[in-house]
Design an enzyme around this catalytic site. Structure first.
Site, PDB file in Angstrom:
ATOM      1  N   HIS A   1       0.827  -1.209   0.000  1.00 12.21           N
ATOM      2  CA  HIS A   1       0.000   0.000   0.000  1.00 12.21           C
ATOM      3  C   HIS A   1       0.864   1.263   0.000  1.00 12.21           C
ATOM      4  CE1 HIS A   1      -3.595  -2.388   1.891  1.00 12.21           C
ATOM      5  NE2 HIS A   1      -3.249  -2.814   0.689  1.00 12.21           N
TER       6      HIS A   1
ATOM      7  N   HIS B   1      -8.964  -1.946  -5.819  1.00 11.18           N
ATOM      8  CA  HIS B   1      -7.944  -2.290  -4.827  1.00 11.18           C
ATOM      9  C   HIS B   1      -6.958  -3.308  -5.398  1.00 11.18           C
ATOM     10  CE1 HIS B   1      -6.128  -2.510  -0.881  1.00 11.18           C
ATOM     11  NE2 HIS B   1      -6.003  -3.814  -1.091  1.00 11.18           N
TER      12      HIS B   1
ATOM     13  N   ASP C   1      -2.906  -2.902  -5.333  1.00  8.60           N
ATOM     14  CA  ASP C   1      -1.931  -3.910  -4.905  1.00  8.60           C
ATOM     15  C   ASP C   1      -0.922  -4.215  -6.009  1.00  8.60           C
ATOM     16  OD1 ASP C   1      -2.836  -4.259  -2.322  1.00  8.60           O
ATOM     17  OD2 ASP C   1      -4.109  -5.973  -2.795  1.00  8.60           O
TER      18      ASP C   1
ATOM     19  N   HIS D   1      -1.078 -11.420  -4.408  1.00 11.27           N
ATOM     20  CA  HIS D   1       0.335 -11.059  -4.250  1.00 11.27           C
ATOM     21  C   HIS D   1       1.271 -12.155  -4.751  1.00 11.27           C
ATOM     22  CE1 HIS D   1      -0.584  -7.358  -2.262  1.00 11.27           C
ATOM     23  NE2 HIS D   1      -1.364  -7.984  -1.408  1.00 11.27           N
TER      24      HIS D   1
END
Length: 282
Positions: free
Chosen positions: A80, A240, A244, A267
């Protein structure tokens, strides 16, 4: 291209999403061409060694991106803050962390973005940063998650998510072109909060994860509805995912030029993508 830093230091404290431990982070200006680096100053048993955002220092990418040399000298949840740094086009910063994890704050990047803007971003010199361009098309897949990369003249992302059992989300797709110069989309991306299934989050909390999670720092859904709505805007969950991805891509470098199409990205697959890009660059 130029180098950017900030005029004066800024400091903020907050709780870690995974550990629940309060950390303090101070961001300092840095000289041109030095780059971005982190220092853990709370570990008295270890020498203070810079942690540079790099694929070589990725320790874990299961739930978030963790950088470091080993579990005891690492930094959790970098994405972030790194996303805000990328959206601000900053190239040179010294970041001091007192604690194991970067604070989650409100679950998005907007507080980081505003903090950096308050520090007054300015140009220091012409940049010698390498512009990473992808000259080929390739495909990365893990189960039902995939990312496709195409050559492009700037950074663009098309990403989709699919939560068939959640009426509040369902299927969402979003495309953002010219990401790092598209000022209209900048605040929307940075304001997008992390999200998850309320019941699954509680299970993970009982297993020792997400010790800092609450209804302020994460969107949660249950039985198809948001527990803590309303959303800040349409497709906030999909945005979002873009946030990321931008943060994870910062491990490649400052300037990236390719078009990415991602589906159910996380991720782990983001880390695979960055590592593949690094291999192409050799």
């Amino acid at each position: 291209m130029y180098n950017y830093t900030i005029y004066h230091p800024v400091k903020i404290s907050g709780r870690g999403l995974y550990t629940g431990i309060n950390s303090t982070i101070t961001i300092y200006p840095e000289l041109p061409h030095v780059g971005i680096y982190f220092l853990r100053t709370d570990l008295t048993d270890y020498p203070i060694v810079p942690i540079i955002p790099s694929t070589l220092l990725v320790l874990n990418s299961k739930l978030s991106t963790v950088l470091g040399f080993h579990d005891d000298y690492s930094i959790m949840l970098i994405e972030h803050l790194m996303s805000a740094i990328s959206l601000s086009q900053l190239t040179d910063l010294k970041i001091i962390l007192e604690g194991p994890e970067i604070p989650i704050l409100d679950g998005s990047s907007i507080i980081w973005l505003k903090l950096l803007q308050q520090a007054k971003i300015y140009i220091t010199s012409l940049s010698n940063c390498i512009i990473f361009k992808s000259s080929c098309t390739f495909f990365i897949q893990t189960k039902d998650t995939f990312i496709i990369s195409f050559p492009y003249t700037s950074l663009a992302i098309n990403t989709g998510i699919d939560f068939k059992n959640c009426l509040a989300i369902k299927s969402q797709w979003i495309t953002i072109l010219d990401l790092l110069i598209n000022r209209f989309e900048l605040v929307g991306i940075a304001s997008s909060r992390t999200f998850g299934d309320f019941n699954q989050i509680n299970i993970l909390i009982n297993e020792g994860f997400f010790q800092g999670a609450n209804l302020y720092n994460a969107l949660a859904f249950q039985l198809g509805n948001w527990c803590n709505g309303p959303l800040r805007f349409i497709c906030e969950p999909a945005k979002h995912k873009v946030l990321d991805l931008i943060g994870d891509l910062r491990l490649l470098g400052v300037y990236n030029m390719f078009f990415l199409i991602g589906y159910k990205t996380n991720h782990f697959v983001n880390s695979q993508l960055v590592q593949f890009f690094k291999k192409l660059d050799k």
